[in-house]
Design a protein around this motif. Structure first.
Motif, mmCIF file in Angstrom:
data_model
loop_
_atom_site.group_PDB
_atom_site.id
_atom_site.type_symbol
_atom_site.label_atom_id
_atom_site.label_comp_id
_atom_site.label_asym_id
_atom_site.label_seq_id
_atom_site.Cartn_x
_atom_site.Cartn_y
_atom_site.Cartn_z
ATOM 1 N N CYS A 134 -18.614 5.081 -54.982
ATOM 2 C CA CYS A 134 -18.136 3.860 -54.326
ATOM 3 C C CYS A 134 -19.193 3.217 -53.448
ATOM 4 O O CYS A 134 -19.245 1.995 -53.324
ATOM 5 C CB CYS A 134 -16.901 4.167 -53.471
ATOM 6 N N LEU A 135 -20.040 4.017 -52.840
ATOM 7 C CA LEU A 135 -20.982 3.491 -51.852
ATOM 8 C C LEU A 135 -22.370 3.250 -52.420
ATOM 9 O O LEU A 135 -22.929 2.170 -52.284
ATOM 10 C CB LEU A 135 -21.062 4.448 -50.664
ATOM 11 N N PHE A 136 -22.945 4.225 -53.093
ATOM 12 C CA PHE A 136 -24.348 4.135 -53.456
ATOM 13 C C PHE A 136 -24.607 3.287 -54.690
ATOM 14 O O PHE A 136 -25.704 2.755 -54.841
ATOM 15 C CB PHE A 136 -24.916 5.541 -53.657
ATOM 16 N N PRO A 163 -15.422 12.608 -31.557
ATOM 17 C CA PRO A 163 -14.070 12.093 -31.690
ATOM 18 C C PRO A 163 -13.734 11.804 -33.146
ATOM 19 O O PRO A 163 -14.614 11.829 -33.996
ATOM 20 C CB PRO A 163 -14.144 10.776 -30.901
ATOM 21 N N THR A 164 -12.491 11.475 -33.402
ATOM 22 C CA THR A 164 -12.086 11.110 -34.755
ATOM 23 C C THR A 164 -12.127 9.586 -34.850
ATOM 24 O O THR A 164 -11.144 8.911 -34.600
ATOM 25 C CB THR A 164 -10.678 11.631 -35.066
ATOM 26 N N LEU A 165 -13.281 9.080 -35.238
ATOM 27 C CA LEU A 165 -13.490 7.637 -35.288
ATOM 28 C C LEU A 165 -13.715 7.168 -36.729
ATOM 29 O O LEU A 165 -14.435 7.810 -37.488
ATOM 30 C CB LEU A 165 -14.741 7.253 -34.485
ATOM 31 N N PRO A 166 -13.114 6.041 -37.111
ATOM 32 C CA PRO A 166 -13.438 5.462 -38.405
ATOM 33 C C PRO A 166 -14.923 5.086 -38.463
ATOM 34 O O PRO A 166 -15.491 4.607 -37.480
ATOM 35 C CB PRO A 166 -12.537 4.221 -38.475
ATOM 36 N N LEU A 167 -15.523 5.297 -39.622
ATOM 37 C CA LEU A 167 -16.941 5.037 -39.824
ATOM 38 C C LEU A 167 -17.097 4.024 -40.947
ATOM 39 O O LEU A 167 -16.743 4.292 -42.096
ATOM 40 C CB LEU A 167 -17.646 6.344 -40.167
ATOM 41 N N PHE A 168 -17.616 2.848 -40.601
ATOM 42 C CA PHE A 168 -17.822 1.759 -41.577
ATOM 43 C C PHE A 168 -19.259 1.874 -42.084
ATOM 44 O O PHE A 168 -20.204 1.686 -41.334
ATOM 45 C CB PHE A 168 -17.590 0.410 -40.900
ATOM 46 N N LEU A 169 -19.404 2.204 -43.376
ATOM 47 C CA LEU A 169 -20.704 2.455 -43.974
ATOM 48 C C LEU A 169 -21.014 1.427 -45.057
ATOM 49 O O LEU A 169 -20.133 1.001 -45.795
ATOM 50 C CB LEU A 169 -20.751 3.844 -44.608
ATOM 51 N N ALA A 170 -22.289 1.076 -45.151
ATOM 52 C CA ALA A 170 -22.752 0.240 -46.258
ATOM 53 C C ALA A 170 -24.180 0.623 -46.565
ATOM 54 O O ALA A 170 -24.895 1.192 -45.748
ATOM 55 C CB ALA A 170 -22.641 -1.248 -45.911
ATOM 56 N N ARG A 171 -24.605 0.286 -47.773
ATOM 57 C CA ARG A 171 -25.967 0.633 -48.183
ATOM 58 C C ARG A 171 -26.555 -0.511 -49.015
ATOM 59 O O ARG A 171 -25.899 -1.060 -49.858
ATOM 60 C CB ARG A 171 -25.969 1.928 -48.996
#
Length: 295
Positions: free
Chosen positions: A149-151, A287-295
């Motif tokens: 999905c990401l790479f 902490p339990t934080l949402p992580l917004f990732l893009a590449r």
């Protein structure tokens, strides 16, 4: 908000929590939810070697029977998996009918080697893919789905660890910035989120050592870019003090009461460390934080 189509990938044996999380995000922004259900890894058939010539009796007969038994087990497993996928699909559709949102639910019975490609094809036609805690903690399905999905798509992924309360309207967002193209793409993909936030903190770790921006002041360029789009931005220059950048950012997220971290993903090996072990596992646990990732 630019997110009009959100993808959620879930396993046939995962709980409903990932789908509920994605449905909640879709309801927030009025997006269409696409759910893809994938089966657990299939059993691999064994093929006993019978030599180069004709099999000897009764050894050859025993090997042939073993292969047939393998085939029968595979067929039985396939039948069971298809039934589980169908049941899971019906259960999810029933769940989503009560949510009053636009959705579609699909299944794909694929072998483990094709999981990444299947996920990639679906993510290409979505604005955002949500990876919930169920898939994130699935060692068999999680890594190939995230990688696909990401790479291989250029599309963003929102990782939601266990215990997180994700929202696409966060009040405070921490941006991990290092002037790389991946970080720039993450900022652009999250632009709607950043502009709607009450506070955006752009954090640079040891910027004097590695800063390559186009302003004399580290972070001033990306802060100006975001400000022109209407975001309320401040810049934080953080010393690493011998710690990894991920650890420093995670602690700063706690200190600033951030609701989300936006950052770039740099490579296959490093992302696996972030999501499935290594230093950044701490981000998902404390902490339990949402992580917004893009590449």
């Amino acid at each position: 908000m630019a997110f009009k189509s959100i993808l959620c990938v879930t396993g046939a044996d995962n709980s409903d929590q990932d789908v509920r999380t994605a449905a909640g995000l879709c309801a927030e922004v009025g997006a269409h939810l696409s759910v893809l259900i994938i089966p657990p890894p299939m059993l691999l058939m064994s093929y006993p070697s019978i030599g180069d010539g004709a099999p000897e009796w009764p050894g050859g007969r025993g090997q042939a029977i073993a292969r047939l038994n393998d085939r029968f087990r595979q067929i039985d497993r396939y039948t069971q998996d298809v039934a589980r996928l169908e049941k899971r699909s019906k259960d999810i559709q029933k769940l989503l009918r009560a949510k009053s949102l636009a959705y579609d639910v699909d299944t794909d019975y694929c072998d483990p080697a094709s999981l990444g490609e299947v996920a990639r094809q679906r993510a290409l036609c979505a604005d955002l893919t949500v990876i919930g805690p169920g898939l994130l903690n699935d060692e068999n399905l999680g890594p190939p789905v995230v990688n696909g999905c990401l790479f291989d798509t250029g599309r963003p992924v929102l990782v939601v660890p266990k215990g997180a309360e994700p929202t696409l309207w966060p009040r405070r967002v921490l941006v991990g910035w290092d002037s790389r193209v991946e970080a720039s793409r993450a900022v652009r993909e999250a632009l709607g989120v950043l502009c709607a936030a009450e506070e955006v903190r752009v954090a640079l770790v040891d910027p004097k050592a590695n800063y390559n921006g186009n302003c004399a002041e580290p972070g001033a360029d990306i802060a100006a870019y975001l400000t022109r789009h209407g975001a309320r931005v401040s810049v934080d220059l953080l010393p690493s003090a011998g710690k990894s950048a991920a650890t420093v950012l995670a602690q700063h997220a706690i200190d600033t009461s951030a609701d989300m971290i936006v950052m770039g993903a740099y490579g296959n090996r490093r992302l696996r460390e972030r999501l499935f072990g290594g230093v950044t596992r701490w981000i998902f646990e404390k902490p339990t934080l949402p992580l917004f990732l893009a590449r």
